[in-house]
Design an enzyme around this catalytic site. Structure first.
Site, PDB file in Angstrom:
ATOM      1  N   ILE A 100       0.864  -1.176   0.000  1.00 40.19           N
ATOM      2  CA  ILE A 100       0.000   0.000   0.000  1.00 40.19           C
ATOM      3  C   ILE A 100       0.903   1.229   0.000  1.00 40.19           C
ATOM      4  O   ILE A 100       2.073   1.156   0.391  1.00 40.19           O
ATOM      5  CB  ILE A 100      -0.973   0.029   1.203  1.00 40.19           C
ATOM      6  N   ASP A 101       0.356   2.349  -0.453  1.00 40.64           N
ATOM      7  CA  ASP A 101       1.157   3.572  -0.586  1.00 40.64           C
ATOM      8  C   ASP A 101       1.747   4.006   0.754  1.00 40.64           C
ATOM      9  O   ASP A 101       1.201   3.721   1.815  1.00 40.64           O
ATOM     10  CB  ASP A 101       0.305   4.721  -1.129  1.00 40.64           C
ATOM     11  N   ARG A 102       2.839   4.705   0.672  1.00 40.27           N
ATOM     12  CA  ARG A 102       3.519   5.216   1.868  1.00 40.27           C
ATOM     13  C   ARG A 102       2.579   6.057   2.738  1.00 40.27           C
ATOM     14  O   ARG A 102       2.569   5.932   3.966  1.00 40.27           O
ATOM     15  CB  ARG A 102       4.723   6.042   1.436  1.00 40.27           C
TER      16      ARG A 102
ATOM     17  N   THR B 123      -0.684   5.960   2.774  1.00 41.11           N
ATOM     18  CA  THR B 123      -1.910   5.235   3.124  1.00 41.11           C
ATOM     19  C   THR B 123      -1.640   4.412   4.380  1.00 41.11           C
ATOM     20  O   THR B 123      -0.606   3.766   4.510  1.00 41.11           O
ATOM     21  CB  THR B 123      -2.334   4.303   1.981  1.00 41.11           C
TER      22      THR B 123
ATOM     23  N   ARG C  28      -6.877   6.886  -5.346  1.00 34.35           N
ATOM     24  CA  ARG C  28      -6.624   8.320  -5.275  1.00 34.35           C
ATOM     25  C   ARG C  28      -7.024   9.019  -6.575  1.00 34.35           C
ATOM     26  O   ARG C  28      -7.642  10.097  -6.558  1.00 34.35           O
ATOM     27  CB  ARG C  28      -5.152   8.562  -4.941  1.00 34.35           C
TER      28      ARG C  28
END
Length: 342
Positions: free
Chosen positions: A141-143, A145, A247
């Site tokens: 998962i994104d940094r 998030t 996003r």
């Protein structure tokens, strides 16, 4: 090192011999292994094999002397900083002998990259315990998030779960606070995405349907609550797994995620709110490697919890992890999203 034999475990079923060798003897090159097989020095159940041969549990693999293997094993990686070990232990929200589930904080990268000196992947040794295997990331998962991150405790489990993710047998629910109110209030975002640039600086954009370089991307969404028409709380379920999909899809609705540092522009940063991404991987419903399904939910991070309180959104209690031995996975994930309004 003398000749030795090793028994293929249940976890290594159907693994190619060359990949099995890389796990146990990472210093042996593909060319060296091919030569050992060609000359009959490596055998399975006493028979000649090739690197592409598939292994079966309980088979015995003959390993000839490998002079450099012991030296590499003795060197090993440097021990993990105890502070990092304690930090990742605090992230654990579920653990059994096959999987570990973390609640990753916002701001911590999943893996390394340019300019990243601290990330989850470098900390996984802290969860290894007495196992011979270091836990492995199953997805990312994104940094920015927060929320659920799934780990496999063995390579075989990692392969099974990776196949489940590819086969869309995994159901994910995210919570997001967005600026504005989507119209309609629920539905499916079917918007192709294209990537501009490469690496951590790449930007994902909504693309035209006839763009050959675009990737198909679909997201289910539902408005769970709202503060007038200025701010909304959405439940999001990605049906595909594209980079920055949620996003960009929220931005394409005209409702960018609150505090998004990359998408939405000034609209994503209204005055009076914490300037951090309000996207949280809330729930995960997966086929458990031992059968049935596992459902896990992660509590909100502090900055989103504060925003919920300020706006009057009621998240409710986080459900405890649950193992099921039947269907109903999709209904369970949806229920997790809706229950917060009760």
């Amino acid at each position: 090192m003398s000749v030795q034999t090793r028994i293929v475990s249940e976890d290594e079923a159907d693994l190619r011999l060359d990949r099995w060798f890389r796990r146990h003897f990472p210093n042996v090159t593909q060319g060296a292994l091919q030569k050992l097989c060609r000359t009959g020095q490596v055998r399975v159940d006493g028979k000649r094999v090739t690197g592409a041969s598939r292994l079966v549990p309980a088979q015995t693999v003959r390993i000839p002397p490998l002079p450099d293997a012991s030296a590499v094993a003795k060197e090993g990686p440097p021990p993990l900083d105890p502070m990092l070990a304690r930090e990742i232990e605090r992230m654990v929200i579920y653990r059994d002998d096959k999987v570990i589930v973390l609640n990753k904080p916002s701001g911590l990268a999943t893996q390394g990259g340019p300019g990243i000196i601290k990330h989850v992947d470098m900390m996984l040794e802290g969860l290894q315990g007495d196992s011979e295997h270091r836990p492995r990331l199953v997805h990312r998962i994104d940094r920015d998030t927060s929320g659920i991150l799934l780990l496999a405790r063995t390579p075989g489990v990692a392969a099974k779960l990776a196949a489940a993710f590819r086969g869309r047998d995994v159901h994910k629910t995210y919570w997001a606070v967005v600026v504005g109110r989507p119209t309609p209030a629920s539905g499916v975002i079917d918007q192709p995405l294209a990537k501009l640039g490469a690496g951590n600086g790449a930007l994902v954009i909504a693309a035209e349907r006839d763009d050959e370089d675009a990737a198909h991307a679909r997201t289910e969404y539902e408005t769970l609550d709202g503060a007038g028409r200025k701010i909304s709380w959405l439940g999001l379920s990605p049906l595909t797994g594209r980079t920055h999909q949620l996003r960009v899809h929220c931005e394409s609705l005209g409702t960018p995620i609150l505090g998004d540092p990359r998408y939405g522009g000034k609209l994503a940063h209204p005055e009076g709110f914490t300037d951090r991404l309000h996207l949280h991987a809330r729930a995960l419903d997966i086929p458990h490697p031992d059968g049935g399904r596992l459902m896990v939910a992660a509590p909100l991070p502090p900055h989103m919890r504060d925003t919920f309180k300020d706006l009057g959104f009621v998240a409710g209690e986080t459900p405890k992890p649950e193992r099921r031995h039947g269907g109903g996975a999709e209904r369970a994930v949806a229920k997790t999203g809706r229950s917060a309004r009760r």
